[in-house]
Design an enzyme around this catalytic site. Structure first.
Site, PDB file in Angstrom:
ATOM      1  CB  CYS A  60      -1.082   0.092   1.211  1.00 25.36           C
ATOM      2  SG  CYS A  60      -1.798   1.961   1.236  1.00 25.36           S
ATOM      3  CB  CYS A  63       0.458   2.299   4.093  1.00 22.33           C
ATOM      4  SG  CYS A  63      -1.526   1.384   3.759  1.00 22.33           S
TER       5      CYS A  63
END
Length: 142
Positions: A60, A63
């Site tokens: 991600c 993230c």
């Protein structure tokens, strides 16, 4: 009230204050996010008065953008807030139990209960503002 009763009350209050001081000292030593898993999640959430959990995954991109902010906040708020990271790919049970459908998602737990959710790659200041709301809403130690 007798002197014995007053002494007992004094001793009880001193023990409570000592316990709170020990809790603050233990929190002060945590300066990086703790690793959370399906197996330790419940124990860790109950352990800390205020815990921000970052639900993330290695693949991600957003993230990875949030991660440095989480690391910085963990240092800056040592003694007040503990930060944790839970990889949703490796720990689907906890992520599923909270209905995590998009990442990054951050949840703030206070005394073991989820009190707020932050969804998306927000800047450090926005995450910090959410935390400050919960830190100013009363004592975290009792």
């Amino acid at each position: 009230m007798s002197d014995d009763e007053l002494e007992a009350i004094k001793q009880k209050k001193m023990a409570e204050l000592q316990k709170a001081a020990e809790a603050r000292a233990a929190l002060s030593s945590i300066t990086a996010p703790v690793h959370l898993t399906d197996s330790n999640f419940s124990t860790e959430v109950a352990r800390y008065p205020v815990l921000l959990v970052d639900f993330w995954a290695a693949w991600c991109g957003p993230c990875r953008m949030v991660a440095p902010s989480i690391d910085q906040l963990a240092k800056e708020y040592s003694g007040k807030v503990v930060f944790g990271k839970l990889n949703v790919d490796e720990n689907p049970r906890v992520a599923g139990s909270f209905g995590i459908q998009s990442i990054p998602t951050m949840m703030i737990f206070k005394n073991g209960k989820a009190v707020d959710v932050i969804i998306g790659a927000l800047p450090k200041g926005a995450i910090e503002a959410k935390l400050k709301q919960h830190l100013s809403s009363g004592s975290i130690y009792g």
